[in-house]
Each structure stands twice: as structure tokens, then as C-alpha cells.
Design a protein around this motif. Sequence first.
Motif, mmCIF file in Angstrom:
data_model
loop_
_atom_site.group_PDB
_atom_site.id
_atom_site.type_symbol
_atom_site.label_atom_id
_atom_site.label_comp_id
_atom_site.label_asym_id
_atom_site.label_seq_id
_atom_site.Cartn_x
_atom_site.Cartn_y
_atom_site.Cartn_z
ATOM 1 N N VAL A 78 0.960 -1.161 -0.013
ATOM 2 C CA VAL A 78 -0.007 -0.114 -0.070
ATOM 3 C C VAL A 78 0.903 1.176 0.055
ATOM 4 C CG1 VAL A 78 -1.741 1.388 1.291
ATOM 5 C CG2 VAL A 78 -1.817 -1.174 1.112
ATOM 6 N N VAL A 79 0.689 1.980 -1.075
ATOM 7 C CA VAL A 79 1.593 3.246 -1.020
ATOM 8 C C VAL A 79 1.098 4.251 -0.190
ATOM 9 C CG1 VAL A 79 2.498 4.880 -2.634
ATOM 10 C CG2 VAL A 79 2.457 2.696 -3.376
ATOM 11 N N LEU A 80 1.656 5.069 0.740
ATOM 12 C CA LEU A 80 1.144 6.152 1.485
ATOM 13 C C LEU A 80 1.677 7.341 0.803
ATOM 14 C CD1 LEU A 80 1.556 3.637 3.593
ATOM 15 C CD2 LEU A 80 2.010 5.388 5.083
ATOM 16 N N ASP A 81 2.828 7.457 0.096
ATOM 17 C CA ASP A 81 3.143 8.635 -0.716
ATOM 18 C C ASP A 81 4.193 8.336 -1.726
ATOM 19 O OD1 ASP A 81 2.926 11.269 -1.303
ATOM 20 O OD2 ASP A 81 4.710 11.860 -0.164
ATOM 21 N N GLU A 82 4.145 9.329 -2.953
ATOM 22 C CA GLU A 82 5.313 8.896 -3.872
ATOM 23 C C GLU A 82 5.588 10.128 -4.614
ATOM 24 O OE1 GLU A 82 5.723 5.956 -7.798
ATOM 25 O OE2 GLU A 82 3.714 6.492 -7.152
#
Length: 150
Positions: A78-82
Amino acid sequence: MPIDACVLLASMGKVLPMKKIALLASMALLAACQSATPPSTTASLDGEVFYLQRIALPPNATLSVSLQDVSLADAPAVVLDEQSGPIKGQVPLPFHLSYDPAQVKPGHRYAVSARIEVDGQLMFITTEQHAVQLDGKDPQPLKVRVNAAR
């Protein structure tokens, strides 16, 4: 109007009832509360992406760095920020990731990963997990090493 129920305002030279004074004071207090800035609801990680090869990146290279929840082995992270975009300059390449601390779950594992691409072709990528705790005690700037893609 009884004197004990009123307050003499010296600057105005008028007598006002206590209820009006209380109302004015509470309105001023509420206005002060509304103008206060709310506490920040985001936290951040700052770092640098680097590689050991002694080669320059072409001007059309792009960097992508992401903060992910990598707790589940049988599911996508799960990506929290990119952060993704064109590279300005050479290594080390700075990055800034922001996240909501409310998304951080006790017992979960989090990691930062990075990749460098040129014209859509992978040039460098992280090959080791760069774990972060997201407890405010992670060393900053983070040093994230990427290796040449084979």
C-alpha cells in the motif's frame, strides 16, 4: 440600573450591563480560537537516492521514490506517498515524502523504495529493503541506495 450589575468602561465613559460585557468577552475568545492554526496532520521523510557506479545520468532520467506499507507478503504494498519526476542534477538525488501519521498502523512494516528510469527503461532500482519506523525517530536524511538494473 443598579451599580453592582454594571461595569463602568473608563475609555468609553459609558455604563454597560454585565451580560453585554460577558457576551463581548466570549465573542472575542471564540474569534481568537478560530484564528489559531490547527496542528499539522502530516509528517515527512527526507532523503537522498544514490548509486555507486561512476556514470552520469542522462538529462531525460526520471526518479520515483515511494513510501509503502509492506506488511502483507501475499498482497501488493500500500503506497502512503510517492514522489516522481524529472531528475535535476546528479547523485545524490534529494526526495521528500509526506504521509498522514493516522495511516501508520501498529505492528505494520514500512519501507522506502526508489527507481530511476530513462525513456521508460529501468536503469536503477532498490534491491534491498529500506525499512522505516515512521515514529518520528527515523534518521534523516535517509540514504537510499539503488543498483543497476540487469
